[in-house]
Design an enzyme around this catalytic site. Structure first.
Site, PDB file in Angstrom:
ATOM      1  N   LYS A 107       0.823  -1.232   0.000  1.00  0.00           N
ATOM      2  CA  LYS A 107       0.000   0.000   0.000  1.00  0.00           C
ATOM      3  C   LYS A 107       0.844   1.263   0.000  1.00  0.00           C
ATOM      4  CE  LYS A 107       0.144  -1.782   4.314  1.00  0.00           C
ATOM      5  NZ  LYS A 107      -0.130  -3.058   4.905  1.00  0.00           N
ATOM      6  N   ILE A 138     -10.872  -8.271   1.409  1.00  0.00           N
ATOM      7  CA  ILE A 138     -12.101  -7.691   0.829  1.00  0.00           C
ATOM      8  C   ILE A 138     -11.758  -7.218  -0.593  1.00  0.00           C
ATOM      9  CG2 ILE A 138     -13.927  -5.959   1.040  1.00  0.00           C
ATOM     10  CD1 ILE A 138     -13.173  -5.598   3.982  1.00  0.00           C
ATOM     11  N   GLY A 189       1.017 -11.214  18.980  1.00  0.00           N
ATOM     12  CA  GLY A 189       1.423 -11.148  17.576  1.00  0.00           C
ATOM     13  C   GLY A 189       0.386 -10.477  16.681  1.00  0.00           C
ATOM     14  N   GLU A 192       2.343  -5.161  15.469  1.00  0.00           N
ATOM     15  CA  GLU A 192       3.781  -5.174  15.187  1.00  0.00           C
ATOM     16  C   GLU A 192       4.555  -4.688  16.412  1.00  0.00           C
ATOM     17  OE1 GLU A 192       5.077  -5.923  12.167  1.00  0.00           O
ATOM     18  OE2 GLU A 192       3.212  -6.019  11.025  1.00  0.00           O
ATOM     19  N   LYS A 207      -3.987   3.368   2.577  1.00  0.00           N
ATOM     20  CA  LYS A 207      -5.108   2.651   1.942  1.00  0.00           C
ATOM     21  C   LYS A 207      -6.165   3.637   1.456  1.00  0.00           C
ATOM     22  CE  LYS A 207      -4.184  -1.414   4.793  1.00  0.00           C
ATOM     23  NZ  LYS A 207      -4.393  -2.026   6.112  1.00  0.00           N
TER      24      LYS A 207
HETATM   25  N1  HSE Z   1      -1.251  -3.773   9.550  1.00  0.00           N
HETATM   26  C1  HSE Z   1      -2.483  -3.856   8.835  1.00  0.00           C
HETATM   27  C2  HSE Z   1      -3.652  -3.939   9.796  1.00  0.00           C
HETATM   28  C3  HSE Z   1      -2.580  -5.053   7.938  1.00  0.00           C
HETATM   29  O1  HSE Z   1      -3.456  -4.007  11.013  1.00  0.00           O
HETATM   30  O2  HSE Z   1      -4.763  -3.923   9.323  1.00  0.00           O
HETATM   31  C4  HSE Z   1      -1.841  -4.914   6.674  1.00  0.00           C
HETATM   32  O3  HSE Z   1      -2.371  -3.887   5.895  1.00  0.00           O
END
Ligand code: HSE
Length: 430
Positions: A107, A138, A189, A192, A207
Site C-alpha cells: 500500500k 475484501i 502477535g 507489530e 489505503k
Molecule cells: N497492519 C495492517 C492492519 C494489515 O493491522 O490492518 C496490513 O495492511
C-alpha cells in the site's frame, strides 16, 4: 489450452508463502478458472535456508529480486517485500520497463507512486494490480473499479486497519487502557513490535489514498491525507461514547465535493446502530456510495496470510485471464489532480473530553471561552472524581467549523484548571 502464465515472487514472508500455498493447493481449480495454468518460475527472499513450510525446490532462487526484470521466461512479477521506496519501487519500475505485469500488496508503494506506476504501465502495455493493498481479503478495488463503474462516486470510507479496530474493540470489551491492550496485542502477535504505522493512522492513510484514486479517478495524493491515530483514546472515551449512543472507530474518509478532495483519517464517533459501528476485532469494512447504486457495505478480514494472499492470487488470475486494463480503471493520463480540502474546513459536531481540577468556577471559565468563539453545546457531562481531585468534563458541540473548534480548544487548554491538552473526536453522521 493457452500457455501458462509465468510468475516470479519477490518476498517469502507470511503473504509470499500464502501465495505459494494457494497456487499449489488450488492449482487445478485456478487452471480451470483461467483456462491456463499459473506457474511460479522464480522466487526471491533474504533467507534461503529458513524452513517456510512450503516446498520451494522447484523454483529458481534469486538473492536479488531485481534480477527478475532480466528473465525472459517471466510474465508477471509479484512484489511482497514492502516499503514505499527502495527495492520495491525499483522492482516495480524495472519489471514494468521490461514488459512484465506487476502485482503487489504494497500500500505504501501505491499510495506514494500509484499515478507514476500507472503511467509507466500504460506506456509499456502491461498491467499493475494491487487488490491486496487495501482491506486485505475484501475485494474492494475490483468492487469499486468494476462493480460500481456505472456510478459517479461521492463518498468512500471505512475501517482499514485491523490492528486499531482490534485495540478499540478490546478496550471496549475489557475496559482496559490503550497501552495495556496494545502490549497484549503485541504479545499475541496481532500488533507489530513497532506499531507506529498502524496506531498513528499511516497504514489507514495509505489505503485511503488508494481508495480515493479508484473511486474518483484522481492521482493518489497521500501527502494531503489528514492523519490522526488512536494513541490518545482512553477507556473513558469509549465508555462516554457509549453513554451518548456512539462507538469510536478509526476511520478513513474520502469525499469529493465542489470544494475538492477531502481525505481524512482519525478516530470518529459513529452511531452504534450503523453497520460500520458493528465491525469488531481485526475486521475491516468499507462503505462506498454511488449516485445510482446508493450505499454499499463490504466487510471481511483485512490482514493475515490467507485473506491477503487470496487477493494477490486474484490479481494474478485476472492477468492470466487477459484483463490488463488500467491500474486505476481509467487511462492513466486521464487521472486528475484533485484540489485538497484542508481539515480546517471540516464542519461537524465534536466530542470534547477535558481533564480538569475539581474546584468552583471551572465550568464557568470553560463556557466563557466557548461563548467567545460562538460554540454551542448539545451535551455537557461531569464524570466522577479521580483520587487526585480531578474530574472529566465531556462536551458535545453542535455543528461547527473545525478552525473555530481549534481556536476554542486552544483557549480552553490554556486555562490553569485544565490539566492536559483537550481531546476532540469528530462525530460522524456519514
Ligand atoms: N497492519 C495492517 C492492519 C494489515 O493491522 O490492518 C496490513 O495492511
Amino acid at each position: 489450452m493457452s500457455n501458462p502464465l509465468r510468475i516470479a515472487v519477490a518476498g517469502l514472508g507470511t503473504v509470499g508463502v500464502g501465495v505459494v500455498k494457494i497456487l499449489e493447493t488450488h492449482k487445478d481449480l485456478i487452471q480451470s478458472r483461467c483456462g491456463r495454468a499459473i506457474e511460479i518460475v522464480a522466487v526471491s527472499a533474504n533467507n534461503r535456508v529458513r524452513d517456510r513450510g512450503v516446498d520451494l525446490t522447484g523454483y529458481q532462487w534469486f538473492d536479488n529480486a531485481l534480477d527478475f526484470a532480466g528473465l525472459d521466461d517471466v510474465d508477471v512479477v509479484v512484489e511482497l517485500i514492502g516499503g514505499s521506496d527502495g527495492i520495491a519501487k525499483e522492482l516495480a519500475q524495472k519489471s514494468i520497463a521490461s514488459g512484465k505485469s506487476f502485482v503487489t500488496a504494497n500500500k505504501a508503494l501505491i499510495a506514494h507512486h500509484g499515478a507514476t506506476l500507472a503511467n509507466a504501465a500504460q506506456e509499456a502495455g502491461v498491467a499493475v494490480r494491487y487488490e491486496a493493498a487495501v482491506a486485505g481479503g475484501i475485494p474492494i478495488i475490483k468492487a469499486i473499479g468494476e462493480g460500481l463503474a456505472a456510478n459517479r462516486l461521492n463518498l468512500v470510507y471505512g475501517i482499514l486497519n485491523g490492528t486499531c479496530n482490534y485495540i478499540l474493540t478490546t478496550m471496549e470489551a475489557k475496559g482496559q487502557g490503550f497501552d495495556e491492550v496494545l502490549a497484549e496485542a503485541q504479545r499475541l502477535g496481532y500488533a507489530e513490535a513497532d506499531p507506529t504505522f498502524d496506531v498513528d493512522g499511516i497504514d489507514t492513510a495509505h489505503k485511503l489514498a488508494i481508495l480515493s484514486s479508484v473511486a474518483f479517478a484522481t492521482e493518489t495524493d497521500f501527502d494531503h491525507v489528514y492523519t490522526e491515530g488512536i494513541r490518545r483514546i482512553e477507556a473513558v472515551d469509549i465508555e462516554y461514547a457509549r453513554e451518548i449512543g456512539y462507538r469510536i472507530k478509526l476511520l478513513g474518509i474520502s469525499r469529493l465535493t465542489d470544494k475538492g478532495l477531502e481525505q481524512r483519517v482519525h478516530p470518529a464517533m459513529v452511531k452504534v446502530e450503523e453497520p460500520i459501528a458493528q465491525v469488531e476485532e481485526a475486521f475491516n469494512a468499507v462503505v462506498a456510495e454511488g449516485d445510482f447504486i446508493d450505499r454499499t457495505f463490504y466487510q471481511g478480514r483485512g490482514a493475515g496470510q490467507g485473506p491477503t494472499a487470496s487477493a494477490v492470487v486474484a490479481d494474478i488470475i485476472d492477468i492470466a485471464r487477459g484483463h490488463s486494463g488500467p491500474a486505476f480503471f481509467v487511462p492513466a493520463d486521464q487521472l486528475t489532480k484533485a484540489k485538497p480540502v484542508s481539515i480546517s474546513e471540516h464542519e461537524g459536531a465534536y466530542y470534547i473530553r477535558l481533564h480538569v481540577q475539581e474546584k468552583s468556577g471551572v465550568i464557568a471559565d470553560i463556557t466563557s471561552v466557548l461563548k467567545d468563539h460562538n460554540v454551542s453545546l448539545d451535551v455537557m457531562l461531569q464524570k466522577g472524581h479521580e483520587q487526585d481531585g480531578s474530574v472529566y468534563i465531556v462536551l458535545v458541540t453542535h455543528k461547527i467549523q473545525e478552525k473555530v473548534l481549534s481556536e476554542a480548544l486552544a483557549g480552553i487548554g490554556a486555562l490553569s484548571s485544565v490539566q492536559e491538552e483537550p481531546l476532540a473526536i469528530r462525530i460522524e453522521n456519514l
